[in-house]
Design an enzyme around this catalytic site. Structure first.
Site, PDB file in Angstrom:
ATOM      1  N   TYR A   1      10.678  -4.570  -8.002  1.00 17.48           N
ATOM      2  CA  TYR A   1       9.426  -4.305  -8.719  1.00 17.48           C
ATOM      3  C   TYR A   1       8.603  -3.143  -8.184  1.00 17.48           C
ATOM      4  CZ  TYR A   1       4.624  -5.039 -10.399  1.00 17.48           C
ATOM      5  OH  TYR A   1       3.382  -4.863 -10.937  1.00 17.48           O
TER       6      TYR A   1
ATOM      7  N   CYS B   1       0.860  -1.178   0.000  1.00 16.07           N
ATOM      8  CA  CYS B   1       0.000   0.000   0.000  1.00 16.07           C
ATOM      9  C   CYS B   1       0.895   1.226   0.000  1.00 16.07           C
ATOM     10  CB  CYS B   1      -0.912   0.025   1.223  1.00 16.07           C
ATOM     11  SG  CYS B   1      -2.068  -1.358   1.331  1.00 16.07           S
TER      12      CYS B   1
ATOM     13  N   GLY C   1      -0.885   0.702  -4.985  1.00  9.12           N
ATOM     14  CA  GLY C   1      -2.211   0.173  -4.685  1.00  9.12           C
ATOM     15  C   GLY C   1      -3.261   0.799  -5.569  1.00  9.12           C
TER      16      GLY C   1
END
Length: 538
Positions: free
Chosen positions: A260, A2, A31
């Site tokens: 990533y 998040c 997110g």
């Protein structure tokens, strides 16, 4: 994963909401399921707007204008615990004690025992299945134990210390106390990132807290500091107080942030994400060269999977003296497929997201570079796309090692059976995704690619590659529970999407009422969620 954000402006008459929404848009990659903002206005009154959806869809000029106050907290959600219900959109809020707003990035691994504590001792009701709401209530309970009508910074640090001794897992958090200020803290292992910045103004200093430094860069915050593992900071208009709360532990930031999740223009724990990906490309090139020589295959062109593998792929191509080409064109209006719920949705959106140009693939041996191979859904579709436009051989090179174990600290990799590398060697992984050959980065090379940029970090959380969980407390029973929970949530999300589609068809041509937290409202409203008297420290 998040994204969390807090902002405190020195000018109490200014509104923080516009800048918070801008900051959340910079964290949107963390997110895409839900987002929310709560601000604190005059008299300690809270104003909120949150719902399922993207930042650009939830916050328009009208909704932002109703978020009043010079400080606030924002969140973009990517669900890994709890469900996809929009009631679990953050930030969360409790009115006792004092009025607390809370946003969390990470995942707790001892929620069962904590729920028992809430029921039997704290007697606080948890309204959702979200571990973030649970964490908020643990903090609130510890704060309430002071028994004071007015608390000071020492009381807040003590409450955070009590909370850290109870909870286990990964958490980077930002909280707001009504009429008081912003609080940020990080788990003792520093698994999830968070930092804070300072900006000088004519009237004083503004402060921001965010998951990534890119928010500070865009907002003109010249000073950026990482919140240390186990540290808490309290920010008021009088300044910043910092304290090491938890006892020293193994500092182990999640290495997958660099592979990533994080933006390349961010710096996490003193490490440039961009530079770390360059180093990953260099290290991977050496392994690719060795493997290709062993199997006697030559490569005609290097093509990245946009966007996160571009940096590494370019360095790899330069090191191997091979042509680098952009063979996949990306539709920027499709979200990150990795964080989409459900295999079918991920698979369907790969071809919506990417288009292969035959010009770069036809009659060539192609080396496709990706940041990682997780479920294999995207990789399989990409390989097939390359072959559909005429590639002779497709070799896939991954900047990360094989992912064979679940992530329990806030990344959506909980089910072992969903991981294409689980129980397979490189040969069988290649067969599973339809590639002629798969080449992985080695774990020592990956660690060194990141660590060399900040030798002060001795360890990284590499549990998805090694199966070693830095916090402990992760056994087979826990993993099975997590997998069953995630399967139920994915099914629930698919059902919600179907119902939303039917609902949308039913209301075409009519206006939809409701507030911004309603399940069926696309939502551009804001609601007052509490009224509290402002209070000061003793």
């Amino acid at each position: 994963m998040c994204g969390i954000l807090g902002l405190l402006l020195n000018d109490s008459n200014a509104d923080a909401a516009p800048e918070i929404c801008e900051g959340l848009s910079l964290l949107q990659h963390r997110g895409q399921d839900a987002c929310g903002v709560i601000t604190c206005g005059p008299g300690g009154r809270f104003y909120q707007c949150k719902a399922n959806g993207m930042v650009r869809d939830i916050f328009d000029a009208n909704s932002i204008s109703r978020l009043i106050g010079g400080m606030g907290v924002g969140h973009v959600r990517y669900p890994t615990a709890g469900s996809f219900n929009n009631a679990e959109a953050q930030p969360f809020y409790v009115n006792s004690p004092y009025g607390i707003v809370f946003a969390h990035n990470g995942n707790l691994i001892n929620t069962s025992s904590l729920m028992g504590f809430m029921d039997q001792i704290a007697h606080r009701h948890i309204n959702t299945a979200s571990d973030s709401e649970l964490l908020l209530n643990i903090f609130a309970y510890n704060l309430q134990q002071t028994g004071k009508f007015r608390i000071n910074e020492e009381d807040i640090f003590t409450a955070i210390g009590g909370m850290m001794s109870q909870v286990k897992g990964a958490y980077a958090c930002v909280a707001m106390l009504a009429g008081f200020g912003i609080i940020a803290f990080r788990d003792p292992n520093g698994i999830r990132p968070v930092g804070w910045g300072v900006r000088a103004t004519a009237s004083g200093k503004d402060y921001t807290v965010a998951s990534e430094s890119v928010v500070a860069d865009a907002g003109g915050f010249a000073e950026w500091n990482d919140v240390n593992p186990g540290e808490a900071i309290i920010i008021t208009r009088n300044g910043v107080s910092r304290r090491q709360i938890a006892a020293p532990s193994t500092f182990a930031p999640d290495i997958f942030e660099y592979v990533y999740f994080a933006r390349p223009d961010s710096v996490l724990d003193g490490i440039s994400v961009y530079r770390s990906r360059m180093a990953m490309g260099d290290a991977l090139a050496d392994n690719v060269k060795r493997v290709l020589e062993e199997v006697n295959i030559t490569v005609d062109v290097v093509i990245p999977v946009p966007d996160t593998s571009r940096v590494a792929a370019l360095n790899l191509a330069q090191r191997l003296d091979l042509p680098y080409r952009e063979g996949f064109i990306k539709n920027r209006y499709v979200g990150r497929t990795f964080i989409m719920p459900g295999q079918q949705m991920r698979k369907k959106n790969v071809r919506r997201k990417l288009n292969a140009m035959a010009l770069e693939f036809a009659d060539k041996n192609v080396l496709i570079v990706d940041d990682s191979i997780v479920r294999g859904t995207t990789s399989k579709e990409i390989v097939q796309m390359a072959k559909d436009v005429g590639a002779k051989k497709v070799i896939v090179a991954s900047c990360a090692p094989p992912i064979r174990y679940p992530n329990v600290y806030g990344i959506d990799m909980p089910s072992r059976k969903e991981l294409v590398a689980h129980g397979r060697d490189e040969k069988h992984i290649a067969e599973a995704i339809g590639a002629d050959l798969v080449i992985f980065q080695t774990l020592p090379d990956l660690i060194e690619s990141v660590r060399q940029l900040n030798p002060g970090i001795g360890n990284f959380d590499c549990s998805v590659f090694s199966g070693e969980y830095v916090t402990g407390g992760v056994d087979e029973t826990y993993l099975q529970h997590l997998e069953s929970l995630r399967a139920d949530n994915t099914r629930g999300k698919s059902l919600n999407l179907e119902l939303d589609a039917l609902d949308s068809k039913a209301v075409i041509g009519s206006s939809k009422g409701g507030n911004s937290t309603g399940a069926s409202t696309p939502v551009n409203g804001s609601d007052t969620v509490g009224l509290h008297n402002s209070w000061n420290t003793n």
